[in-house]
Each structure stands twice: as C-alpha cells, then as structure tokens.
Enzyme design. Structure first.
Site, PDB file in Angstrom:
ATOM      1  N   GLY A  46       0.838  -1.189   0.000  1.00  0.00           N
ATOM      2  CA  GLY A  46       0.000   0.000   0.000  1.00  0.00           C
ATOM      3  C   GLY A  46       0.873   1.238   0.000  1.00  0.00           C
ATOM      4  O   GLY A  46       2.027   1.196   0.439  1.00  0.00           O
ATOM      5  N   GLN A  51       2.581  10.027   1.407  1.00  0.00           N
ATOM      6  CA  GLN A  51       3.910   9.415   1.486  1.00  0.00           C
ATOM      7  C   GLN A  51       4.805   9.827   0.318  1.00  0.00           C
ATOM      8  O   GLN A  51       6.023   9.690   0.412  1.00  0.00           O
ATOM      9  CB  GLN A  51       3.794   7.891   1.534  1.00  0.00           C
ATOM     10  CG  GLN A  51       3.180   7.390   2.825  1.00  0.00           C
ATOM     11  CD  GLN A  51       3.092   5.894   2.828  1.00  0.00           C
ATOM     12  OE1 GLN A  51       2.145   5.306   2.316  1.00  0.00           O
ATOM     13  NE2 GLN A  51       4.106   5.268   3.411  1.00  0.00           N
ATOM     14  N   CYS A  99       6.167   0.176   7.572  1.00  0.00           N
ATOM     15  CA  CYS A  99       5.695   1.341   6.829  1.00  0.00           C
ATOM     16  C   CYS A  99       6.818   1.850   5.939  1.00  0.00           C
ATOM     17  O   CYS A  99       7.967   1.954   6.377  1.00  0.00           O
ATOM     18  CB  CYS A  99       5.273   2.433   7.813  1.00  0.00           C
ATOM     19  SG  CYS A  99       4.651   3.929   7.013  1.00  0.00           S
ATOM     20  N   LEU A 100       6.479   2.172   4.712  1.00  0.00           N
ATOM     21  CA  LEU A 100       7.472   2.705   3.781  1.00  0.00           C
ATOM     22  C   LEU A 100       7.996   4.070   4.232  1.00  0.00           C
ATOM     23  O   LEU A 100       9.068   4.484   3.807  1.00  0.00           O
ATOM     24  CB  LEU A 100       6.885   2.786   2.369  1.00  0.00           C
ATOM     25  CG  LEU A 100       6.478   1.449   1.759  1.00  0.00           C
ATOM     26  CD1 LEU A 100       5.771   1.666   0.414  1.00  0.00           C
ATOM     27  CD2 LEU A 100       7.672   0.530   1.605  1.00  0.00           C
ATOM     28  N   HIS A 141      -4.123   1.036   7.823  1.00  0.00           N
ATOM     29  CA  HIS A 141      -2.812   1.686   7.790  1.00  0.00           C
ATOM     30  C   HIS A 141      -2.812   2.838   6.776  1.00  0.00           C
ATOM     31  O   HIS A 141      -2.378   3.950   7.088  1.00  0.00           O
ATOM     32  CB  HIS A 141      -1.754   0.635   7.434  1.00  0.00           C
ATOM     33  CG  HIS A 141      -0.359   1.149   7.406  1.00  0.00           C
ATOM     34  ND1 HIS A 141       0.563   0.808   8.373  1.00  0.00           N
ATOM     35  CD2 HIS A 141       0.292   1.954   6.531  1.00  0.00           C
ATOM     36  CE1 HIS A 141       1.716   1.401   8.083  1.00  0.00           C
ATOM     37  NE2 HIS A 141       1.580   2.091   6.972  1.00  0.00           N
ATOM     38  N   GLU A 142      -3.305   2.567   5.564  1.00  0.00           N
ATOM     39  CA  GLU A 142      -3.292   3.595   4.522  1.00  0.00           C
ATOM     40  C   GLU A 142      -4.275   4.723   4.818  1.00  0.00           C
ATOM     41  O   GLU A 142      -3.974   5.896   4.561  1.00  0.00           O
ATOM     42  CB  GLU A 142      -3.563   2.971   3.149  1.00  0.00           C
ATOM     43  CG  GLU A 142      -2.542   1.926   2.723  1.00  0.00           C
ATOM     44  CD  GLU A 142      -1.088   2.368   2.806  1.00  0.00           C
ATOM     45  OE1 GLU A 142      -0.788   3.566   2.609  1.00  0.00           O
ATOM     46  OE2 GLU A 142      -0.232   1.505   3.083  1.00  0.00           O
ATOM     47  N   HIS A 145      -2.736   7.171   7.117  1.00  0.00           N
ATOM     48  CA  HIS A 145      -1.853   8.134   6.444  1.00  0.00           C
ATOM     49  C   HIS A 145      -2.643   9.350   5.955  1.00  0.00           C
ATOM     50  O   HIS A 145      -2.137  10.479   5.999  1.00  0.00           O
ATOM     51  CB  HIS A 145      -1.146   7.490   5.244  1.00  0.00           C
ATOM     52  CG  HIS A 145       0.081   6.730   5.601  1.00  0.00           C
ATOM     53  ND1 HIS A 145       1.175   7.308   6.206  1.00  0.00           N
ATOM     54  CD2 HIS A 145       0.400   5.428   5.408  1.00  0.00           C
ATOM     55  CE1 HIS A 145       2.114   6.403   6.389  1.00  0.00           C
ATOM     56  NE2 HIS A 145       1.667   5.240   5.927  1.00  0.00           N
TER      57      HIS A 145
END
Length: 188
Positions: A46, A51, A99-100, A141-142, A145
């Site tokens: 994702g 991000q 997480c990226l 999670h997304e 963000h």
C-alpha cells in the site's frame, strides 16, 4: 510512469490531514500510475499520496488473498468502518507491521480484524470493499496516512519508545527526508 521518492517520518505532509480529491483528470491518473510504480518498486502492499508528498486523500493497494487473484486498486476519498479490535496487547509474531515512511522497521500494533471501505476509483465511481485480517490492516494503515497518522503514532510502550530511538538514531524526523525505491537500500 515514474518511481517517486517516499517521504520519511517527520515530513509535514505525513503528519497533516489530507485534502479531498476534487479533480478526476489526467494528472490524477498519472499520479496513481506513479504511485503503483513506486509501491511495486519499494516493494509494498500500500502507498498513500502523502507518502510521496501529495496531500490528497487517496491510496493504492496490492494484496493477494489466499488463492484469489490479487486485489489491486486505488481508494479515493475513503471512509472506513471498523469492527472493534480485540482487547489486549498486540502479538509480536502475528500483528507486526511496517511502513514505507518508517523503512526497515516492524512493530506490533493491534488493529481491527474487519473493515468496510467506501471510496471512489480514478473515474469517480463509488465502490465498497469488505476486508478481513491483513487486508483490513492494510486499509486501516493507509487510511491513517490520509489522516496524518503514522502507525508508529499508535504504538504501545515499549514499542513506541523503541521507534523513537530508531527515529533519533537514523536522524529522521526532519521535513525533507526521503528515500528512493529501487535505488536506496531501505525496505519496510
């Protein structure tokens, strides 16, 4: 299509609520294509627009569910309905996520096991997804963000303390830090 730099914790756009998408045009389609390219290069399951430095309410996802073909798509202006999370502490082995935007680290976090996502796609067509388990975790999670929340903000002690230590050790937390998937050796 292009791979975009991924911002690291500390960038203001990661810690602010994103604005609704109002223009469904060629620029939006290009952004979505670039986000898929970036997510695939990272690799990730994702990626939210904040991000990559874009403060808009959209994310892309790609997650295979058992033997089904992968669910791959974009969620624009999403709302998320969640079942209550189980009480108790998160399990290290079964509930750790990464997480990226906090690359290379994983911490346990208790999340709801079921989620219902209402969103629109790149053409502005409304859809609903029901998710369980890891797919529900990805959607939560997304969506976080898009609300300016990193998963590290939700950690319980002592994991929150460990994440803060990693942040300091790596020199993260500044406004202009990023990494380039496929170039830098950082993975979530």
């Amino acid at each position: 299509m292009a791979v975009l730099p991924i911002l690291i914790s500390g960038a203001p756009v990661l810690h602010s609520a994103a604005a609704p998408v109002t223009e469904f045009d060629a620029a939006l389609r290009t952004l979505i294509d670039d986000m898929f390219e970036t997510m695939d290069a990272a690799p990730g399951v994702g990626l939210a627009a904040p991000q990559v430095g874009i403060g808009l309410r959209l994310f892309v996802y790609d997650y295979a569910i058992d033997d089904e073909k992968p669910r791959r798509g974009v969620a624009i202006n999403p709302t998320l309905w969640l079942s209550p999370a189980r009480p108790g502490a998160a399990e290290e082995d079964d509930e750790s996520e990464g997480c990226l935007s906090f690359p290379g680290e994983r911490y346990p976090l208790r999340r709801a096991q079921r989620a219902i996502l209402h969103a629109v796609d790149e053409a502005g067509v409304a859809f609903t997804l029901e998710a369980e388990g890891w797919f529900a975790r990805i959607l939560q999670h997304e969506t976080d963000h898009l609300d300016g929340i990193l998963y590290t903000d939700r950690l319980e002690p002592p994991h929150q303390k460990a994440a803060a230590k990693v942040l300091r050790k790596n020199g993260w937390g500044g406004p202009d830090l990023s990494w380039m998937p496929g170039v830098d050796d950082l993975e979530a």
